[in-house]
Design a protein around this motif. Sequence first.
Motif, PDB file in Angstrom:
ATOM      1  N   ARG A 289    -109.712  26.301  36.469  1.00  0.00           N
ATOM      2  CA  ARG A 289    -109.018  26.084  37.743  1.00  0.00           C
ATOM      3  C   ARG A 289    -108.782  27.402  38.479  1.00  0.00           C
ATOM      4  O   ARG A 289    -108.949  27.478  39.697  1.00  0.00           O
ATOM      5  N   GLU A 290    -108.399  28.456  37.759  1.00  0.00           N
ATOM      6  CA  GLU A 290    -108.103  29.729  38.415  1.00  0.00           C
ATOM      7  C   GLU A 290    -109.337  30.328  39.084  1.00  0.00           C
ATOM      8  O   GLU A 290    -109.273  30.748  40.246  1.00  0.00           O
ATOM      9  N   TYR A 293    -110.130  28.217  42.134  1.00  0.00           N
ATOM     10  CA  TYR A 293    -109.176  28.518  43.207  1.00  0.00           C
ATOM     11  C   TYR A 293    -109.523  29.854  43.863  1.00  0.00           C
ATOM     12  O   TYR A 293    -109.486  29.983  45.097  1.00  0.00           O
ATOM     13  N   ARG A 297    -110.505  30.345  47.684  1.00  0.00           N
ATOM     14  CA  ARG A 297    -109.670  31.209  48.519  1.00  0.00           C
ATOM     15  C   ARG A 297    -110.534  32.202  49.292  1.00  0.00           C
ATOM     16  O   ARG A 297    -110.273  32.506  50.459  1.00  0.00           O
ATOM     17  N   ASP A 404    -104.181  21.253  46.101  1.00  0.00           N
ATOM     18  CA  ASP A 404    -104.571  21.962  44.888  1.00  0.00           C
ATOM     19  C   ASP A 404    -105.255  23.296  45.168  1.00  0.00           C
ATOM     20  O   ASP A 404    -105.414  24.109  44.257  1.00  0.00           O
ATOM     21  N   ILE A 405    -105.653  23.552  46.410  1.00  0.00           N
ATOM     22  CA  ILE A 405    -106.208  24.855  46.770  1.00  0.00           C
ATOM     23  C   ILE A 405    -105.193  25.666  47.563  1.00  0.00           C
ATOM     24  O   ILE A 405    -105.218  26.883  47.554  1.00  0.00           O
ATOM     25  N   SER A 410    -103.079  21.483  53.683  1.00  0.00           N
ATOM     26  CA  SER A 410    -102.491  20.811  52.519  1.00  0.00           C
ATOM     27  C   SER A 410    -101.290  19.977  52.945  1.00  0.00           C
ATOM     28  O   SER A 410    -100.499  20.376  53.799  1.00  0.00           O
ATOM     29  N   ASP A 416    -107.821  18.954  49.324  1.00  0.00           N
ATOM     30  CA  ASP A 416    -108.051  20.227  50.007  1.00  0.00           C
ATOM     31  C   ASP A 416    -109.532  20.574  50.108  1.00  0.00           C
ATOM     32  O   ASP A 416    -109.971  21.202  51.075  1.00  0.00           O
ATOM     33  N   SER A 837     -96.757  23.944  48.927  1.00  0.00           N
ATOM     34  CA  SER A 837     -98.171  23.868  49.275  1.00  0.00           C
ATOM     35  C   SER A 837     -98.412  23.830  50.780  1.00  0.00           C
ATOM     36  O   SER A 837     -99.552  23.979  51.227  1.00  0.00           O
ATOM     37  N   LYS A 877     -99.230  31.184  40.538  1.00  0.00           N
ATOM     38  CA  LYS A 877     -99.274  29.782  40.962  1.00  0.00           C
ATOM     39  C   LYS A 877     -98.523  28.935  39.940  1.00  0.00           C
ATOM     40  O   LYS A 877     -98.629  29.155  38.736  1.00  0.00           O
TER      41      LYS A 877
END
Length: 881
Positions: A289-290, A293, A297, A404-405, A410, A416, A837, A877
């Motif tokens: 996930r990181e 993300y 980003r 979630d982003i 959001s 997202d 968010s 986060k």
Amino acid sequence: MKKLITFAILCILQFTANGSDIVSVRPLTNRILLVHFDDGYIQYHGAGQTGDDDVIFLDTLNVVAASLLPNYLISSPDDLNYALGQNPVDLGRKTKGTEFSGICQSWGYLPYFDDWGCINNDPDHVKEHWIYLFMPYTFENNSTYTLTLNQLAKNSNSFTFTFNEKSLRSDAVHVNMIGYATDAPQKFGYVYSWLGDKGNLDLSSFAGNSFYLIDTLTQNIVYTGQLVFRKPADSQETEQVGDTPNQNFLGAEVYECDFSGFNLPGEYQLCVQGIGCSYPFSIKPDALREPFYAAMRGIYQNRSGINLDMPYAQARPAPHNVLTTPGFAGRLKYTNTTWCEVSASDASPDDISLWESGIVGDLTDTWGWYQDAGDWDGYLSHMKLPSYLMFLYEQFPKHFKDSDIILPESGNAQPDILDEARWLLRFYKRLKDELLDKNWGTGGIGGSRIFGDLWGEDTAPDGTGRGSWVDTTRTWVVSGEDPFITYWYAGVAAHYHFILSSAGWSDVEGINWLGEAESAFAWAQSHSSGNTICHEYELMYLRAYASASLYKATGNNMYHDYFLQDAPLLNLSVNNIDLLETKAFGAWQYISLPSSLVIDTAVLAGCKNAIIATADFQLLFPGLENRACRWGGNLFFPMLAGQGTTPMVAEGVMAMSLLKDTEPAKSLDYKRVIHNTADYFLGNNPLNMTWITGLGENSPNQIFQKDSWYSTSGGIRQGVNVYGFWRREYFGPYGWWRTDWPAFTTYPDYDLFPGHERWFSIRTAPLVSEFTIHQNNLISAFVFGALLDSVRAVTHVATPVRDHQNHMMLYPNPTNECVNIYLSKNDLPYKYLIYNSLGQMVEEGTCINSTINFSEKLPGFYIIIVKDAMGMEWVGKMVKH
């Protein structure tokens, strides 16, 4: 400020170095000590300055003295072998430039390159040196040693460490330092190292030694295995002769640590008997996930036309917006000249009169494309973003949700990832509507190319540096309507409509995207006779994507017939191993048609055969057979444009999803290689790096991106996936812009460096330190996004999340009650800010490694920003469930 070097808890050296200093002393194995020198640093120029204003602080290492064995003495009060002190018995060295200035003081012949180029009388780069000391006796666990130098280093003359193979990090131990998913079919760490003029690290004496997974919180051993030989140093990893010595990217024999059977969530280090430990890493269901993300980003922050602000991205004013950017009104022109009519796909002076001959006036309501890396242009290729992101969402819908982003959109009840997919689609509708309103267009889409390069430079008129938001002194041109971008727009609009309607969602602005798609398709059909190739793009691939998308969205057999007309041209067979990118989009749509529609079984089989053949070629041959670290990607792809930094296996992801129910064993084979590929680009590589800025403990710290150089918000843009390694190619005279300009700084010779050792942090060379959102960030997001756990599952995993880059830990995370903030520097009070968010600040306060109550906050994602009195920031986060 000089680079911050961090180590594990028991590492004895932790400081900031200036000049010709030692930045680390650390065992590579129990008989080799690695001493790392840094000659200085560059204070780079800022906005309103040029490369000539770079200031270099330099105190070079005496490499002759540093190569003499008597200048190193190691003693120990605990180990009798070293009681009286011992010199090394041998020594190796690796040297390379790691920071480069953009100066060019004169011009002349360069003997090293046998070519013409820049001659600088003043220093123009900074080197780092890695000295490998081969000792006569092995270091003993828990014994303390002191290295004494004969005045080689400016910062100190002696350094003390306690050897412990279960705590000290060794550069030879490689892991995915972000984390392994619990459901990854395989989990490997690797042991290998290239020692410069000493070549391959011989690990044969360590074969069969134990390795351990050690819990970083409890320090308990939780798993044990054996070190096993994997591949020799000269195993072939590419079909490209000359890109890298022996066609091998590592230059070292590789041993493996297989902990595939271990799935307990937590944070660990991999430690190898007689060698040492890896960077910390996590095992958890949503380990990717990181990086997903981070890659997303990086895409978001390249949106043009809007202000960027925390918590979404580092601050940047809106660039190139005719409505809001001061001084830009009247600068954006529309030309009827199409991108396909000009001679060059980029900006060529030969085309300037053709571009200008079609200019009809100023655009007054068009803004919001994507910027790219070193420039701020829009390209047809950027349309890959909405296409890939929607394919990703369709294949793995449970991986994504709203907020979630963390985007400005959001909170709109739609994922997202779809909000990001909509961004460019919305730009092209805005452009099309303005063209129709002004009678400059007939319903097609323009903007395959948006640029200002022929009417001025990215720099200010006086030659000084500037950010995109003050690029207001030159003309910018938007290219005319053409069928290539119009077909693509039709495909994306229909694709987006299908996803929204299937989920019962409406467009947030009430736009009829199906109507947009149908009218765009009709326009392209009536304007596409004759010209079937536009630079590198072939019309049939974009038309096939559009017709398949529209058939999927409408069920109208007319669109099915159009797709079937193009199908024979797509080479849909088991022999097609090149069904990539736009070539694949139509086939990807066709295999995902609803079962209620009429489907041509032969064409469907052809689509599947080509998808599988391409995935086999991309994944199984390189990942299972050839490459030591098991990463996938076309063996024939040259070492350029992200080959060594970007997981180029998106087509394999689609095949994995296609076969998950019908051929689960083969789908699992694909999944193995895709996970192993992610591991390689997140740390299992020779330099122990992630290749996305700000991600993990070791990521690129200089990039070619002018909005980073000239921003007042502070430092490098996070989330940038760099191009990285580039093979030798002739790009004209030599200077700071050349990919191989660092060659004159290396020892041993540049051509002896393995390909994936050739990272030099040369921010001035675009082809090394630049990126594009569609070649790099998008593909990383696609691959990492496919490997996520569902967002529902992640909320049940209460393992710590550590901000490795900035030494902050938030735990438990996710939480439903309280979160603990732990900072490695705990002697000062910190201010904390919590954003939801939507970007709204919901709480602020002061803490010293304290606990914050989350029990009354709404479920969702939160950003916690912690600041100290000196202005340093840490960002983490949080998930509240």
